[in-house]
Write an enzyme that holds these catalytic residues in place. Structure first.
Site, PDB file in Angstrom:
ATOM      1  N   LYS A  47       0.865  -1.170   0.089  1.00  0.00           N
ATOM      2  CA  LYS A  47      -0.003  -0.144   0.076  1.00  0.00           C
ATOM      3  C   LYS A  47       0.818   1.355   0.040  1.00  0.00           C
ATOM      4  O   LYS A  47       1.864   1.452   0.775  1.00  0.00           O
ATOM      5  CB  LYS A  47      -0.817   0.092   1.316  1.00  0.00           C
ATOM      6  CG  LYS A  47      -1.869   1.251   1.360  1.00  0.00           C
ATOM      7  CD  LYS A  47      -3.006   0.862   2.347  1.00  0.00           C
ATOM      8  CE  LYS A  47      -2.640   1.507   3.590  1.00  0.00           C
ATOM      9  NZ  LYS A  47      -2.684   3.114   3.815  1.00  0.00           N
TER      10      LYS A  47
ATOM     11  N   ASP B 176      -3.583   4.296  -1.681  1.00  0.00           N
ATOM     12  CA  ASP B 176      -4.617   4.743  -0.759  1.00  0.00           C
ATOM     13  C   ASP B 176      -4.441   6.235  -0.738  1.00  0.00           C
ATOM     14  O   ASP B 176      -3.543   6.831   0.291  1.00  0.00           O
ATOM     15  CB  ASP B 176      -3.949   3.927   0.496  1.00  0.00           C
ATOM     16  CG  ASP B 176      -5.197   4.189   1.645  1.00  0.00           C
ATOM     17  OD1 ASP B 176      -6.113   4.707   1.070  1.00  0.00           O
ATOM     18  OD2 ASP B 176      -4.558   4.119   2.763  1.00  0.00           O
TER      19      ASP B 176
ATOM     20  N   LYS C 113      -6.748   8.239  -0.558  1.00  0.00           N
ATOM     21  CA  LYS C 113      -8.164   8.826   0.398  1.00  0.00           C
ATOM     22  C   LYS C 113      -8.537  10.211  -0.293  1.00  0.00           C
ATOM     23  O   LYS C 113      -8.674  10.916   0.428  1.00  0.00           O
ATOM     24  CB  LYS C 113      -7.825   8.641   1.608  1.00  0.00           C
ATOM     25  CG  LYS C 113      -7.446   7.614   2.488  1.00  0.00           C
ATOM     26  CD  LYS C 113      -7.417   7.605   3.897  1.00  0.00           C
ATOM     27  CE  LYS C 113      -7.349   6.297   4.801  1.00  0.00           C
ATOM     28  NZ  LYS C 113      -5.915   5.572   4.524  1.00  0.00           N
TER      29      LYS C 113
ATOM     30  N   ASP D  58     -12.622  15.575  -1.815  1.00  0.00           N
ATOM     31  CA  ASP D  58     -12.642  17.158  -2.396  1.00  0.00           C
ATOM     32  C   ASP D  58     -13.815  17.239  -3.059  1.00  0.00           C
ATOM     33  O   ASP D  58     -15.002  16.471  -2.978  1.00  0.00           O
ATOM     34  CB  ASP D  58     -11.385  17.178  -3.457  1.00  0.00           C
ATOM     35  CG  ASP D  58     -11.039  18.776  -3.279  1.00  0.00           C
ATOM     36  OD1 ASP D  58     -11.802  19.720  -3.502  1.00  0.00           O
ATOM     37  OD2 ASP D  58      -9.754  18.897  -3.263  1.00  0.00           O
TER      38      ASP D  58
ATOM     39  N   THR E 290     -10.257   4.209  11.475  1.00  0.00           N
ATOM     40  CA  THR E 290     -10.216   3.548  12.668  1.00  0.00           C
ATOM     41  C   THR E 290      -9.455   3.915  13.622  1.00  0.00           C
ATOM     42  O   THR E 290      -9.594   3.640  14.865  1.00  0.00           O
ATOM     43  CB  THR E 290      -9.501   2.279  12.383  1.00  0.00           C
ATOM     44  OG1 THR E 290      -8.148   2.543  11.604  1.00  0.00           O
ATOM     45  CG2 THR E 290     -10.197   1.107  11.694  1.00  0.00           C
TER      46      THR E 290
ATOM     47  N   ARG F 215       2.699  -1.033  11.604  1.00  0.00           N
ATOM     48  CA  ARG F 215       3.529  -0.909  12.602  1.00  0.00           C
ATOM     49  C   ARG F 215       3.910  -2.323  13.197  1.00  0.00           C
ATOM     50  O   ARG F 215       5.191  -2.341  13.482  1.00  0.00           O
ATOM     51  CB  ARG F 215       3.294   0.203  13.631  1.00  0.00           C
ATOM     52  CG  ARG F 215       3.401   1.735  13.147  1.00  0.00           C
ATOM     53  CD  ARG F 215       2.691   2.816  13.671  1.00  0.00           C
ATOM     54  NE  ARG F 215       1.206   2.614  13.397  1.00  0.00           N
ATOM     55  CZ  ARG F 215       0.359   3.434  13.868  1.00  0.00           C
ATOM     56  NH1 ARG F 215       0.816   4.580  14.521  1.00  0.00           N
ATOM     57  NH2 ARG F 215      -0.919   3.579  13.515  1.00  0.00           N
TER      58      ARG F 215
END
Ligand code: C5P
Length: 239
Positions: free
Chosen positions: A35, A63, A65, A68, A119, A216
């Site tokens: 990603k 990704d 996102k 607009d 999330t 992570r």
């Protein structure tokens, strides 16, 4: 039949080409989808997509996102579609009309996933943002509202947390893709983590997630290959 690796998305949340490619080369046997998010794409641009293709056979999830006014999102998506990536993302918040017009004008095979509720948000954040009480009290209802909208508009799926993924799949069907971030293997939990609605890899797949995003816990592990392999072993038992 999909292998555990096909379900694992690794976010390249770094800012240099060298660092990103180091992770691609390191994790290409364990990861099915890399990603590329805002940090990396804004830092170094589309050359990272060619780099990933040169160094692995994995799919690419761009990704960005998008969020607009409709005209801007449509043009930005058109530009992104030229990169022939597997997935990209658009926020639901500008409404079904925007999502539909992007889906209907998609000249590529890139699958459009709608972002439902990040999330990192929880009920108190939604309250501050002015959401109705019923959504503040039941975040799953808000995710479902947005997921229904995305499906109606023709999106291929959504990004949602592991806490809602079973309801999303049950209501919107098994072919409607669910990508689940906020994944934390039991061995990786840290008190300082900013992700709120978290779930383990095993549980996410059990609840119906098609893909899990694990960043992570793998990236900051002493041995990222070993950490990714542990996630795959966990998935093996859940598929
Ligand atoms: O596992 P970790 O928390 O490090 O994963 C972070 C990644 O998950 C980031 O790339 C972020 O963009 C992504 N993410 C997402 N959707 C969310 C929450 C996080 O794609 N709702």
């Amino acid at each position: 039949m999909k292998k555990p690796k096909d379900h694992l998305i690794f976010p390249l949340d770094v800012s240099t080409y060298e660092e990103a490619i180091r992770y691609v080369a390191l994790l290409k046997e364990q990861v099915g989808v890399f990603k590329v998010g805002l940090e990396l794409f804004v830092s170094i641009g589309p050359k990272i997509l060619e780099g990933i293709r040169e160094h692995s056979d994995a799919e690419i999830f761009l990704d960005l996102k998008f969020h607009d006014i409709p005209a801007t999102v449509k043009s930005a998506f058109m530009a992104a579609s030229a990169y022939r990536v597997a997935f990209t993302t658009i926020h639901c918040d500008e409404g079904k009309g925007l999502l539909r017009s992007v889906v209907e004008n998609n000249p590529s095979n890139t699958k459009i996933l709608a972002i439902t509720v990040l999330t990192s948000l929880e009920s108190k954040d939604l309250k501050e943002l002015g959401y109705q009480e019923r959504y503040v009290n039941d975040l799953t209802e808000l995710v479902l509202l947005k997921a229904r909208m995305a499906k109606d508009a023709g999106c291929s799926g959504v990004v949602c947390s592991g806490h809602e993924v079973d309801r999303v799949k049950k209501e919107l069907g098994k072919d409607f893709i669910a990508v689940t971030p906020g994944i934390r293997p039991a061995w990786s939990l840290k008190e300082t983590d900013d992700q709120k609605r978290i779930i383990t890899p095993h549980e996410a797949i059990k609840r119906g997630a098609d893909y899990i995003v694990v960043g992570r816990p793998i990236r900051t592990a002493e041995n990222p290959i070993e950490a990714a392999q542990k996630v795959l072993d966990e998935l093996e038992g859940a598929i």
